[in-house]
Design an enzyme around this catalytic site. Structure first.
Site, PDB file in Angstrom:
ATOM      1  N   THR A   1      -7.012  -2.925   1.919  1.00 24.27           N
ATOM      2  CA  THR A   1      -6.553  -2.565   0.573  1.00 24.27           C
ATOM      3  C   THR A   1      -7.745  -2.058  -0.239  1.00 24.27           C
ATOM      4  OG1 THR A   1      -6.897  -4.889   0.046  1.00 24.27           O
ATOM      5  CG2 THR A   1      -4.635  -4.197   0.447  1.00 24.27           C
TER       6      THR A   1
ATOM      7  N   LYS B   1       1.182  -0.707   6.731  1.00 21.32           N
ATOM      8  CA  LYS B   1       0.028  -0.452   7.608  1.00 21.32           C
ATOM      9  C   LYS B   1       0.220  -1.128   8.971  1.00 21.32           C
ATOM     10  CE  LYS B   1      -2.872  -1.787   4.194  1.00 21.32           C
ATOM     11  NZ  LYS B   1      -2.097  -1.693   2.945  1.00 21.32           N
ATOM     12  N   THR B   2       0.631  -2.400   8.940  1.00 18.26           N
ATOM     13  CA  THR B   2       0.853  -3.111  10.210  1.00 18.26           C
ATOM     14  C   THR B   2       1.995  -2.464  10.981  1.00 18.26           C
ATOM     15  OG1 THR B   2       0.222  -5.128   9.048  1.00 18.26           O
ATOM     16  CG2 THR B   2       1.223  -5.405  11.210  1.00 18.26           C
TER      17      THR B   2
END
Ligand code: ADE
Length: 366
Positions: free
Chosen positions: A198, A104-105
């Site tokens: 999450t 995601k990052t």
């Protein structure tokens, strides 16, 4: 968490320098300049970060073409990027959700590179007080990406400051207290908020509704993870056979972060054995030593399943009882162990609690 800043790359750059990765020096994130070759990016980094262009940063793919897997997500984002660039607008606010370690990052940094903008990275626990988010928003320049990790953990006051900021690019600040309190609205430059979580279900619906795009990251397929391992092996560098790469990939629980971590441990083992390359046998031996089994389950996964099977007659058992018996945090069970065990069909979530499946019993030799 480490604060990471990306240096934007020109859209047609063939060989972009790696993103800079630095340790967090204070509660404020590191900001990087827009594409400007005359401005050395390093000068904006704290001293501790200089020279720490770690392997982690080099291993992260820098551009969408380098990013392996998540085909559907990449397709959606390619359209959004092209459309936003065509209109000369920033990207719509984007919510990325899925288990930890799926990228995601990395995706937020890639989007900043593709759009040629800054990316400021922070996480919800660092935005506890309203002034934290106000400070960040006041520093934003047009088109910037603000990445907030664990966005489901934002405090209510911070979340409420974000609503007008996201919707109308406006910061509403309350000045004074009690009856004399006044609200002052400050205009903000258009920006993109990328939230990562999450636990998408834990987001409040007003916050969730303000994202123009909501996208899930999926576990990676074996062939995708094998390709990622070959790519990382080339960067480290370490020699690995195709069978060796597949053996590491098979034990990586569908997760690139785990794949790259296991690869480094297998590299250490191979080096100490003075072997010229990572073979299937060496990879298997190294990972057995680390108690990572052929399916990628580690000690915690196996203990969790064993407790359900032995203490609770394979379930159903409530999450709290399970956490107490295991001596582990509920969140770790829910966010780290369970997603993969559910994915491979070893665990089921029922209204009455968790159940270990027949496949799990078989795998553990019951
Ligand atoms: N390293 C970690 N994740 C990756 C990905 N999705 N593609 C390429 N390299 C990676």
């Amino acid at each position: 968490m480490a604060i990471i800043s990306s240096r934007p790359q020109p859209a047609n750059s063939e060989d972009p320098p790696p993103a800079k990765v630095g340790k967090k020096a204070s509660s404020s994130p590191i900001q990087t300049p827009k594409t400007d070759p005359s401005l050395p990016n390093r000068e904006l980094l704290p001293k501790a970060a200089i020279g720490e262009e770690t392997q982690e940063a080099k291993i992260r793919p820098q551009r969408l073409v380098d990013y392996i897997g998540q085909k559907d997500l990449k397709g959606v984002l390619q359209i959004s990027i092209a459309a936003a660039q065509g209109r000369k607008d920033p990207l719509d606010h984007l919510l990325l959700y899925g288990p930890p370690g799926l990228g995601k990052t990395t995706m937020a940094l890639i989007l900043a590179a593709e759009m040629g903008t800054n990316c400021q990275i922070t996480s919800a626990p660092a935005l506890e007080r309203p002034r934290d988010i106000v400070g960040l928003l006041m520093k934003i320049t047009a088109g910037d990406i603000l990445f907030i990790d664990e966005i489901h953990r934002l405090s209510r006051m911070t979340e409420e400051l974000l609503y007008p900021a996201m919707e109308d690019f406006r910061l509403d600040i309350t000045i004074g207290k009690g009856q004399s309190a006044k609200i002052r609205s400050l205009p903000l430059p258009p920006f993109t908020l990328i939230g990562a979580t999450t636990r998408v279900g834990a987001l409040s619906s007003p916050l969730r509704d303000r994202f123009g795009l909501i996208q899930r990251l999926k576990f990676y397929e074996l062939d995708e993870l094998t390709t990622i391992i070959h790519r990382t092996a080339g960067i480290l560098p370490v020699n690995i056979t195709p069978e060796g790469a597949m053996e590491v990939a098979r034990r990586a629980r569908g997760t690139p972060r785990i794949a790259n971590r296991l690869l480094k441990r297998v590299r250490d083992y191979t080096q100490v054995q003075q072997a010229p390359q990572i073979t299937k046998e060496l990879a298997a031996a190294a990972l057995e030593l680390l108690e990572v089994d052929p399916l990628g389950l580690d000690w915690l996964d196996r203990s969790l399943l064993k407790i359900i099977i032995e203490h609770f007659n394979s379930g159903p058992v409530g999450l709290e009882s399970l956490a107490a018996a295991l001596g582990e945090d509920i969140k770790t069970i829910e966010e780290v162990c369970e997603p993969y065990l559910l994915q491979i069909g070893y665990l089921q979530r029922t209204p009455r609690g968790r159940v270990a499946t027949e496949a799990a019993r078989k795998h553990l030799g019951y």
